[in-house]
Design a protein around this motif. Structure first.
Motif, PDB file in Angstrom:
ATOM      1  N   ALA A  93       0.871  -1.175   0.000  1.00  0.00           N
ATOM      2  CA  ALA A  93       0.000   0.000   0.000  1.00  0.00           C
ATOM      3  C   ALA A  93       0.910   1.228   0.000  1.00  0.00           C
ATOM      4  CB  ALA A  93      -0.930  -0.006   1.215  1.00  0.00           C
ATOM      5  N   PHE A  94       1.260   1.667  -1.221  1.00  0.00           N
ATOM      6  CA  PHE A  94       2.151   2.811  -1.365  1.00  0.00           C
ATOM      7  C   PHE A  94       1.475   4.077  -0.876  1.00  0.00           C
ATOM      8  CE2 PHE A  94       3.875  -0.042  -4.602  1.00  0.00           C
ATOM      9  CZ  PHE A  94       5.233   0.100  -4.403  1.00  0.00           C
ATOM     10  N   SER A  95       2.194   4.864  -0.102  1.00  0.00           N
ATOM     11  CA  SER A  95       1.676   6.189   0.233  1.00  0.00           C
ATOM     12  C   SER A  95       1.618   6.999  -1.057  1.00  0.00           C
ATOM     13  CB  SER A  95       2.587   6.880   1.254  1.00  0.00           C
ATOM     14  OG  SER A  95       3.841   7.196   0.669  1.00  0.00           O
ATOM     15  N   ARG A  96       0.785   8.002  -1.069  1.00  0.00           N
ATOM     16  CA  ARG A  96       0.657   8.836  -2.266  1.00  0.00           C
ATOM     17  C   ARG A  96       2.014   9.441  -2.637  1.00  0.00           C
ATOM     18  NH1 ARG A  96      -3.493  13.886  -3.271  1.00  0.00           N
ATOM     19  NH2 ARG A  96      -2.728  14.344  -5.362  1.00  0.00           N
ATOM     20  N   GLY A  97       2.755   9.934  -1.633  1.00  0.00           N
ATOM     21  CA  GLY A  97       4.063  10.523  -1.893  1.00  0.00           C
ATOM     22  C   GLY A  97       5.045   9.528  -2.482  1.00  0.00           C
ATOM     23  N   HIS A  98       5.048   8.309  -1.953  1.00  0.00           N
ATOM     24  CA  HIS A  98       5.975   7.280  -2.437  1.00  0.00           C
ATOM     25  C   HIS A  98       5.644   6.910  -3.885  1.00  0.00           C
ATOM     26  CE1 HIS A  98       8.282   3.382  -1.174  1.00  0.00           C
ATOM     27  NE2 HIS A  98       8.468   3.637  -2.441  1.00  0.00           N
ATOM     28  N   TRP A  99       4.348   6.714  -4.188  1.00  0.00           N
ATOM     29  CA  TRP A  99       3.972   6.279  -5.529  1.00  0.00           C
ATOM     30  C   TRP A  99       4.127   7.400  -6.551  1.00  0.00           C
ATOM     31  CZ3 TRP A  99       3.741   1.842  -7.789  1.00  0.00           C
ATOM     32  CH2 TRP A  99       3.182   1.759  -9.059  1.00  0.00           C
ATOM     33  N   GLU A 100       3.626   8.591  -6.241  1.00  0.00           N
ATOM     34  CA  GLU A 100       3.631   9.678  -7.222  1.00  0.00           C
ATOM     35  C   GLU A 100       5.001  10.330  -7.395  1.00  0.00           C
ATOM     36  OE1 GLU A 100       0.471  12.416  -6.316  1.00  0.00           O
ATOM     37  OE2 GLU A 100      -1.072  10.951  -6.883  1.00  0.00           O
ATOM     38  N   LYS A 101       5.858  10.165  -6.420  1.00  0.00           N
ATOM     39  CA  LYS A 101       7.191  10.749  -6.497  1.00  0.00           C
ATOM     40  C   LYS A 101       8.236   9.641  -6.399  1.00  0.00           C
ATOM     41  CE  LYS A 101       5.692  15.188  -4.691  1.00  0.00           C
ATOM     42  NZ  LYS A 101       5.963  16.012  -5.842  1.00  0.00           N
ATOM     43  N   ARG A 151       9.893  12.711   4.226  1.00  0.00           N
ATOM     44  CA  ARG A 151       8.982  13.776   3.761  1.00  0.00           C
ATOM     45  C   ARG A 151       7.902  13.237   2.826  1.00  0.00           C
ATOM     46  NH1 ARG A 151      13.948  16.478   3.725  1.00  0.00           N
ATOM     47  NH2 ARG A 151      14.151  16.269   1.467  1.00  0.00           N
ATOM     48  N   LEU A 152       8.185  12.151   2.108  1.00  0.00           N
ATOM     49  CA  LEU A 152       7.187  11.558   1.217  1.00  0.00           C
ATOM     50  C   LEU A 152       5.965  11.069   1.986  1.00  0.00           C
ATOM     51  CD1 LEU A 152       9.489   9.553  -1.218  1.00  0.00           C
ATOM     52  CD2 LEU A 152       8.359  11.755  -1.642  1.00  0.00           C
ATOM     53  N   ALA A 153       6.146  10.676   3.225  1.00  0.00           N
ATOM     54  CA  ALA A 153       5.031  10.207   4.054  1.00  0.00           C
ATOM     55  C   ALA A 153       4.053  11.333   4.376  1.00  0.00           C
ATOM     56  CB  ALA A 153       5.560   9.593   5.355  1.00  0.00           C
ATOM     57  N   GLU A 154       4.482  12.571   4.251  1.00  0.00           N
ATOM     58  CA  GLU A 154       3.629  13.714   4.585  1.00  0.00           C
ATOM     59  C   GLU A 154       2.704  14.116   3.442  1.00  0.00           C
ATOM     60  OE1 GLU A 154       6.497  16.653   5.711  1.00  0.00           O
ATOM     61  OE2 GLU A 154       7.223  15.446   7.394  1.00  0.00           O
ATOM     62  N   ILE A 155       2.848  13.482   2.284  1.00  0.00           N
ATOM     63  CA  ILE A 155       2.033  13.821   1.112  1.00  0.00           C
ATOM     64  C   ILE A 155       0.781  12.953   1.108  1.00  0.00           C
ATOM     65  CG2 ILE A 155       1.953  13.850  -1.421  1.00  0.00           C
ATOM     66  CD1 ILE A 155       5.048  14.242  -1.312  1.00  0.00           C
ATOM     67  N   GLY A 156      -0.373  13.572   1.065  1.00  0.00           N
ATOM     68  CA  GLY A 156      -1.635  12.844   1.007  1.00  0.00           C
ATOM     69  C   GLY A 156      -2.144  12.463   2.387  1.00  0.00           C
ATOM     70  N   THR A 157      -3.224  11.674   2.380  1.00  0.00           N
ATOM     71  CA  THR A 157      -3.838  11.192   3.617  1.00  0.00           C
ATOM     72  C   THR A 157      -3.622   9.691   3.727  1.00  0.00           C
ATOM     73  OG1 THR A 157      -5.964  10.707   2.577  1.00  0.00           O
ATOM     74  CG2 THR A 157      -5.639  12.968   3.407  1.00  0.00           C
ATOM     75  N   GLN A 158      -4.056   9.121   4.836  1.00  0.00           N
ATOM     76  CA  GLN A 158      -3.902   7.674   5.043  1.00  0.00           C
ATOM     77  C   GLN A 158      -4.629   6.858   3.982  1.00  0.00           C
ATOM     78  OE1 GLN A 158      -2.016   5.870   7.198  1.00  0.00           O
ATOM     79  NE2 GLN A 158      -1.079   7.841   7.613  1.00  0.00           N
ATOM     80  N   THR A 159      -5.705   7.400   3.423  1.00  0.00           N
ATOM     81  CA  THR A 159      -6.475   6.641   2.440  1.00  0.00           C
ATOM     82  C   THR A 159      -6.040   6.901   1.004  1.00  0.00           C
ATOM     83  OG1 THR A 159      -8.172   8.359   2.424  1.00  0.00           O
ATOM     84  CG2 THR A 159      -8.509   6.474   3.908  1.00  0.00           C
ATOM     85  N   GLU A 160      -5.193   7.878   0.784  1.00  0.00           N
ATOM     86  CA  GLU A 160      -4.699   8.156  -0.567  1.00  0.00           C
ATOM     87  C   GLU A 160      -3.488   7.262  -0.831  1.00  0.00           C
ATOM     88  OE1 GLU A 160      -5.565  12.638  -1.765  1.00  0.00           O
ATOM     89  OE2 GLU A 160      -4.456  12.498   0.131  1.00  0.00           O
ATOM     90  N   ARG A 161      -3.777   6.064  -1.282  1.00  0.00           N
ATOM     91  CA  ARG A 161      -2.741   5.057  -1.490  1.00  0.00           C
ATOM     92  C   ARG A 161      -2.906   4.394  -2.839  1.00  0.00           C
ATOM     93  NH1 ARG A 161       0.208   3.781   2.834  1.00  0.00           N
ATOM     94  NH2 ARG A 161      -0.469   4.669   4.786  1.00  0.00           N
TER      95      ARG A 161
END
Length: 181
Positions: A115-123, A142-152
Motif C-alpha cells: 500500500a504505497f503512500s501517495r508521496g511514495h507512488w507519485e514521487k 517527507r514523502l510520508a507527509e504527502i496525502g492522507t492515510q487513504t490516498e494510497r
C-alpha cells in the motif's frame, strides 16, 4: 496495551515459531514480478531482492519497475503460517508505505500487498536511493507527509523466486538497532 508515546509500533502476540532459524533467518531471495511497462505496455520483469536478516530486520533492493534504484532496510515482524512452507513478513516504511509479503518456500513464490503512500507512488524518483545516506532518508520521510492515510496506490502481485541462498549477497548488512524511522 503498548505505549502511545512513540510510533510506529509493532505488536504481535504470536511467538516466533522456532523454525524461523531453519526456514527464514539469513535467507536471501531474488524474485521477479511479471509486469508491464506503464508507458509502452510491453511486458517486463520487476526484480526485487530480499535478505531475511533477523527476526526484527529485513534488507532489500529493487532492481526493476518504477521503484528500481531503492535500497533499504526495515523493522519487520515475521509470522509462521506453516513451518517449512509459508511465512509472512510485514513492515511499514518511512515513506508511509505498508508492505505485507508471504514467502511460499515450496512453490518458490512471493505474494505481496504493498500500500504505497501517495508521496511514495507519485514521487517514485524521490523514493530512490539508500536509507544509509542521510539525505535519502530525510527525503523519504517527507514523502510520508504527502496525502492522507487513504490516498494510497495498493499493489497486489505475485512473483516467481528465481534464486534462494543464505547470506547477504550484494546487499549491505544492518545492525539490529539501526534506526528505521
Amino acid at each position: 496495551m503498548p505505549s502511545t508515546s512513540s510510533y510506529p509500533q509493532f505488536l504481535t502476540n504470536t511467538p516466533l515459531h522456532p523454525s524461523f532459524d531453519t526456514d527464514i533467518r539469513d535467507t536471501h531471495l531474488i524474485y521477479d514480478y511479471a509486469a508491464q511497462n506503464s508507458e509502452t505496455g510491453e511486458p517486463e520483469k520487476w526484480r526485487y531482492e530480499l535478505w531475511c536478516f533477523s527476526p526484527t530486520r529485513c534488507v532489500y533492493a529493487i532492481h526493476g519497475g518504477p521503484m528500481a534504484g531503492r535500497s533499504n532496510y526495515q523493522t519487520c515482524t515475521w509470522q509462521c503460517i506453516r513451518p517449512g512452507e509459508l511465512w509472512q513478513c510485514n513492515w511499514l516504511e518511512e515513506t508511509g508505505t505498508i508492505v505485507s509479503l508471504v514467502y511460499d518456500i515450496k512453490e518458490r513464490r512471493v505474494t505481496t500487498m504493498i500500500a504505497f503512500s501517495r508521496g511514495h507512488w507519485e514521487k517514485s524518483e524521490e523514493a530512490k536511493g539508500d536509507k544509509r545516506r542521510k539525505e535519502d532518508f530525510e527525503r523519504w520521510r517527507r514523502l510520508a507527509e504527502i496525502g492522507t492515510q487513504t490516498e494510497r496506490f495498493v499493489l497486489c502481485e505475485q512473483a516467481e523466486v528465481v534464486e534462494v541462498f543464505r547470506g547477504r549477497g550484494s546487499l549491505e548488512g544492518v545492525k539490529e538497532d539501526a534506526v528505521t524511522f
